[in-house]
Design a protein around this motif. Structure first.
Motif, PDB file in Angstrom:
ATOM      1  N   GLU A 150       0.947  -1.648  -0.085  1.00  0.00           N
ATOM      2  CA  GLU A 150       0.181  -0.165   0.004  1.00  0.00           C
ATOM      3  C   GLU A 150       0.771   0.909   0.090  1.00  0.00           C
ATOM      4  O   GLU A 150       2.110   1.729   0.652  1.00  0.00           O
ATOM      5  CB  GLU A 150      -0.917   0.077   0.826  1.00  0.00           C
ATOM      6  CG  GLU A 150      -1.778   1.180   1.284  1.00  0.00           C
ATOM      7  CD  GLU A 150      -3.071   1.098   2.926  1.00  0.00           C
ATOM      8  OE1 GLU A 150      -3.889   1.877   2.178  1.00  0.00           O
ATOM      9  OE2 GLU A 150      -2.839   0.168   2.894  1.00  0.00           O
ATOM     10  N   PHE A 151       0.732   1.592  -0.719  1.00  0.00           N
ATOM     11  CA  PHE A 151       1.684   3.459  -1.058  1.00  0.00           C
ATOM     12  C   PHE A 151       0.327   4.852  -1.494  1.00  0.00           C
ATOM     13  O   PHE A 151      -0.690   4.350  -2.135  1.00  0.00           O
ATOM     14  CB  PHE A 151       2.430   3.170  -1.537  1.00  0.00           C
ATOM     15  CG  PHE A 151       3.303   4.050  -2.034  1.00  0.00           C
ATOM     16  CD1 PHE A 151       3.894   5.072  -0.605  1.00  0.00           C
ATOM     17  CD2 PHE A 151       3.223   4.984  -3.089  1.00  0.00           C
ATOM     18  CE1 PHE A 151       4.719   6.112  -1.385  1.00  0.00           C
ATOM     19  CE2 PHE A 151       4.616   6.599  -3.964  1.00  0.00           C
ATOM     20  CZ  PHE A 151       4.652   7.031  -2.388  1.00  0.00           C
ATOM     21  N   LYS A 152       0.292   5.378  -0.640  1.00  0.00           N
ATOM     22  CA  LYS A 152      -0.417   6.255  -1.154  1.00  0.00           C
ATOM     23  C   LYS A 152       0.059   8.167  -1.075  1.00  0.00           C
ATOM     24  O   LYS A 152       0.967   8.169  -0.172  1.00  0.00           O
ATOM     25  CB  LYS A 152      -1.457   7.406   0.527  1.00  0.00           C
ATOM     26  CG  LYS A 152      -2.618   5.601  -0.367  1.00  0.00           C
ATOM     27  CD  LYS A 152      -3.797   5.786   0.650  1.00  0.00           C
ATOM     28  CE  LYS A 152      -5.109   4.523   0.210  1.00  0.00           C
ATOM     29  NZ  LYS A 152      -6.152   4.715   2.150  1.00  0.00           N
ATOM     30  N   ILE A 153      -0.321   8.711  -1.901  1.00  0.00           N
ATOM     31  CA  ILE A 153       0.637   9.974  -1.545  1.00  0.00           C
ATOM     32  C   ILE A 153      -0.487  10.832  -1.481  1.00  0.00           C
ATOM     33  O   ILE A 153      -1.784  10.861  -2.160  1.00  0.00           O
ATOM     34  CB  ILE A 153       0.627  10.299  -3.240  1.00  0.00           C
ATOM     35  CG1 ILE A 153       1.806   9.369  -3.794  1.00  0.00           C
ATOM     36  CG2 ILE A 153       1.774  11.604  -3.291  1.00  0.00           C
ATOM     37  CD1 ILE A 153       2.702   9.229  -5.732  1.00  0.00           C
ATOM     38  N   HIS A 154      -0.732  12.249  -0.749  1.00  0.00           N
ATOM     39  CA  HIS A 154      -1.439  12.959  -0.861  1.00  0.00           C
ATOM     40  C   HIS A 154      -1.183  14.533  -0.966  1.00  0.00           C
ATOM     41  O   HIS A 154       0.223  14.994  -0.544  1.00  0.00           O
ATOM     42  CB  HIS A 154      -1.621  13.086   0.548  1.00  0.00           C
ATOM     43  CG  HIS A 154      -3.184  14.440   0.741  1.00  0.00           C
ATOM     44  ND1 HIS A 154      -2.940  15.036   2.008  1.00  0.00           N
ATOM     45  CD2 HIS A 154      -4.238  14.426   0.579  1.00  0.00           C
ATOM     46  CE1 HIS A 154      -3.688  15.836   1.663  1.00  0.00           C
ATOM     47  NE2 HIS A 154      -5.001  15.308   1.016  1.00  0.00           N
ATOM     48  N   HIS A 155      -2.062  15.164  -1.792  1.00  0.00           N
ATOM     49  CA  HIS A 155      -1.535  16.441  -1.684  1.00  0.00           C
ATOM     50  C   HIS A 155      -1.771  18.135  -1.729  1.00  0.00           C
ATOM     51  O   HIS A 155      -2.561  17.400  -1.369  1.00  0.00           O
ATOM     52  CB  HIS A 155      -1.047  16.707  -3.853  1.00  0.00           C
ATOM     53  CG  HIS A 155      -0.569  18.158  -3.920  1.00  0.00           C
ATOM     54  ND1 HIS A 155      -0.851  18.643  -5.010  1.00  0.00           N
ATOM     55  CD2 HIS A 155       0.053  18.508  -3.651  1.00  0.00           C
ATOM     56  CE1 HIS A 155      -0.275  19.766  -5.426  1.00  0.00           C
ATOM     57  NE2 HIS A 155       0.599  19.878  -4.528  1.00  0.00           N
ATOM     58  N   ARG A 156      -1.188  18.252  -1.182  1.00  0.00           N
ATOM     59  CA  ARG A 156      -1.618  19.639  -0.476  1.00  0.00           C
ATOM     60  C   ARG A 156      -1.019  21.236  -0.923  1.00  0.00           C
ATOM     61  O   ARG A 156      -0.356  21.092  -0.937  1.00  0.00           O
ATOM     62  CB  ARG A 156      -1.823  19.795   1.055  1.00  0.00           C
ATOM     63  CG  ARG A 156      -1.079  19.179   2.021  1.00  0.00           C
ATOM     64  CD  ARG A 156      -1.188  18.570   3.316  1.00  0.00           C
ATOM     65  NE  ARG A 156      -0.127  18.279   4.036  1.00  0.00           N
ATOM     66  CZ  ARG A 156       0.503  18.440   4.740  1.00  0.00           C
ATOM     67  NH1 ARG A 156       0.711  19.777   5.042  1.00  0.00           N
ATOM     68  NH2 ARG A 156       1.431  17.758   5.280  1.00  0.00           N
ATOM     69  N   ASP A 157      -1.756  22.369  -0.524  1.00  0.00           N
ATOM     70  CA  ASP A 157      -0.789  23.594  -1.117  1.00  0.00           C
ATOM     71  C   ASP A 157      -0.811  24.480   0.835  1.00  0.00           C
ATOM     72  O   ASP A 157      -1.857  24.566   1.388  1.00  0.00           O
ATOM     73  CB  ASP A 157      -1.704  24.469  -2.156  1.00  0.00           C
ATOM     74  CG  ASP A 157      -1.539  23.839  -3.205  1.00  0.00           C
ATOM     75  OD1 ASP A 157       0.114  23.370  -3.384  1.00  0.00           O
ATOM     76  OD2 ASP A 157      -2.000  23.011  -3.875  1.00  0.00           O
ATOM     77  N   ALA A 158       0.397  24.809   0.666  1.00  0.00           N
ATOM     78  CA  ALA A 158       0.852  26.051   1.806  1.00  0.00           C
ATOM     79  C   ALA A 158       1.264  27.241   1.434  1.00  0.00           C
ATOM     80  O   ALA A 158       2.620  26.774   0.881  1.00  0.00           O
ATOM     81  CB  ALA A 158       1.219  25.303   2.906  1.00  0.00           C
ATOM     82  N   ASP A 159       0.563  28.525   1.290  1.00  0.00           N
ATOM     83  CA  ASP A 159       1.721  29.577   0.961  1.00  0.00           C
ATOM     84  C   ASP A 159       2.342  29.138  -0.895  1.00  0.00           C
ATOM     85  O   ASP A 159       3.446  29.623  -0.576  1.00  0.00           O
ATOM     86  CB  ASP A 159       2.451  30.199   1.880  1.00  0.00           C
ATOM     87  CG  ASP A 159       2.159  30.247   2.966  1.00  0.00           C
ATOM     88  OD1 ASP A 159       0.572  30.855   2.566  1.00  0.00           O
ATOM     89  OD2 ASP A 159       2.386  29.846   4.130  1.00  0.00           O
ATOM     90  N   ASN A 160       1.272  28.986  -1.708  1.00  0.00           N
ATOM     91  CA  ASN A 160       2.298  28.369  -2.723  1.00  0.00           C
ATOM     92  C   ASN A 160       3.477  27.063  -2.840  1.00  0.00           C
ATOM     93  O   ASN A 160       4.534  27.299  -3.707  1.00  0.00           O
ATOM     94  CB  ASN A 160       2.768  29.907  -3.416  1.00  0.00           C
ATOM     95  CG  ASN A 160       1.450  30.995  -3.961  1.00  0.00           C
ATOM     96  OD1 ASN A 160       0.622  30.215  -4.666  1.00  0.00           O
ATOM     97  ND2 ASN A 160       1.725  32.077  -3.760  1.00  0.00           N
ATOM     98  N   ILE A 161       3.529  26.465  -2.377  1.00  0.00           N
ATOM     99  CA  ILE A 161       4.339  24.916  -1.520  1.00  0.00           C
ATOM    100  C   ILE A 161       3.833  24.442  -1.813  1.00  0.00           C
ATOM    101  O   ILE A 161       2.286  24.005  -0.936  1.00  0.00           O
ATOM    102  CB  ILE A 161       5.397  25.760  -0.123  1.00  0.00           C
ATOM    103  CG1 ILE A 161       5.729  26.701  -0.076  1.00  0.00           C
ATOM    104  CG2 ILE A 161       5.534  24.412   0.085  1.00  0.00           C
ATOM    105  CD1 ILE A 161       6.474  27.426   0.962  1.00  0.00           C
ATOM    106  N   SER A 162       3.990  23.465  -2.722  1.00  0.00           N
ATOM    107  CA  SER A 162       3.481  21.327  -2.689  1.00  0.00           C
ATOM    108  C   SER A 162       3.795  21.333  -1.743  1.00  0.00           C
ATOM    109  O   SER A 162       4.912  20.767  -1.490  1.00  0.00           O
ATOM    110  CB  SER A 162       3.352  21.377  -3.782  1.00  0.00           C
ATOM    111  OG  SER A 162       3.333  22.153  -5.113  1.00  0.00           O
ATOM    112  N   ILE A 163       3.065  20.432  -1.307  1.00  0.00           N
ATOM    113  CA  ILE A 163       3.617  19.761   0.055  1.00  0.00           C
ATOM    114  C   ILE A 163       2.711  18.186  -0.589  1.00  0.00           C
ATOM    115  O   ILE A 163       1.932  17.747  -0.844  1.00  0.00           O
ATOM    116  CB  ILE A 163       3.017  19.544   1.803  1.00  0.00           C
ATOM    117  CG1 ILE A 163       3.459  21.235   1.986  1.00  0.00           C
ATOM    118  CG2 ILE A 163       3.429  18.942   2.652  1.00  0.00           C
ATOM    119  CD1 ILE A 163       3.275  22.051   3.233  1.00  0.00           C
TER     120      ILE A 163
END
Lengths: 143, 122
Positions: B3-16
């Motif tokens: 199992e491998f998961k990638i979750h993407h979020r943004d904070a102040d124009n920075i991609s996390i």
């Protein structure tokens, strides 16, 4: 004298089998007496060897076989991995210069380097045109 | 199945990117896809949070090597954070701490990106 029975299992040459390979080897290593860190190192080395076989020896052909045999003796845990694919290039056995390696951002060959760092001994045996074998040896600590 | 998961979020124009589970030769293409998507969207400031990453093999490490150059050419960076010791050990064995900025906490990487941005403004 007590002798460990040899354990062996055959897997298909697909990356989705890597998890089963790791589980199989981890269980045997745990039973033999390794703690978490030793087990992690062994299964990563085995994963790297199998990934190389899938990608390079079998060139991603998904229905070839990889046999994993575990040989246990006194304090030595040895994983022997067999394939019938293209033989490994022995030139890769040289110790790469890590700085040069990283400077050029090379992707291939990282696995071979890791394997050497993770276990106590790595050996390659070839029967040309027939079988390739990688032996990964790890000693139980406290010898 | 790993199992491998990638979750993407943004904070102040920075991609996390949050990674979870097992990153091996089977799941590495998923991470490649995530980096490629960010490059396509011209998002070059990337933090990879490894808090829930349980396993990494060289196939996973190779993905970082494959993308970091392009990202840095565009004045961006991949910064890694929250690595469990087991994961850090693998990065360390391959000398990655010389190549990548690795932070204990995500906040430190965020501040670093902001500092760089301010320097450029000045």
């Amino acid at each position: 004298m007590f002798a460990y029975p040899q354990i062996s299992k055959t897997f298909l040459s697909r990356t989705e089998q890597l998890e089963d390979v790791r589980t199989f080897v981890a269980e045997a290593a745990r039973q033999f007496g390794f703690a978490d860190e030793g087990i992690s190192n062994i299964i990563l080395a085995v994963d790297e060897a199998c990934t190389n076989i899938i990608k390079h020896a079998y060139q991603n052909a998904p229905d070839k076989e990889i046999e994993i045999r575990i040989v246990r003796e006194k304090k030595t845990f040895e994983v022997r991995i067999f394939d019938q694919g293209k033989s490994f290039d022995p030139a890769l056995l040289r110790n790469p210069d890590l700085k040069e390696f990283l400077a050029h951002h090379r992707r291939g060959g990282l696995g071979v380097y890791l394997m050497k760092k993770l276990v106590d001994d790595v050996e390659y045996h070839f029967v040309p045109g027939h079988t390739n074998e990688v032996r990964l040896k790890k000693y139980l600590p406290g010898l | 199945m790993s199992e491998f998961k990638i979750h993407h979020r943004d904070a102040d124009n920075i991609s996390i990117i949050d990674l979870k589970g097992y990153l091996d030769a089977h799941t590495a293409p998923d991470l490649e896809g995530a980096f490629q998507k960010l490059l396509d969207e011209k998002k070059y400031n990337i933090i990879v949070n490894c808090r829930e990453l349980s396993y990494i093999s060289s196939a996973g490490l190779g993905v970082f090597m494959a993308y970091v150059e392009d990202i840095r050419k565009n004045s961006g960076d991949i910064k890694l954070t929250n690595m469990p010791p087991k994961i850090f050990n693998v990065f360390d064995l391959l000398g990655f701490p010389f190549l990548y900025e690795i932070y204990k906490e995500e906040g430190e990487a965020l501040s670093k990106f902001k500092e760089t941005k301010n320097k450029i403004k000045d």
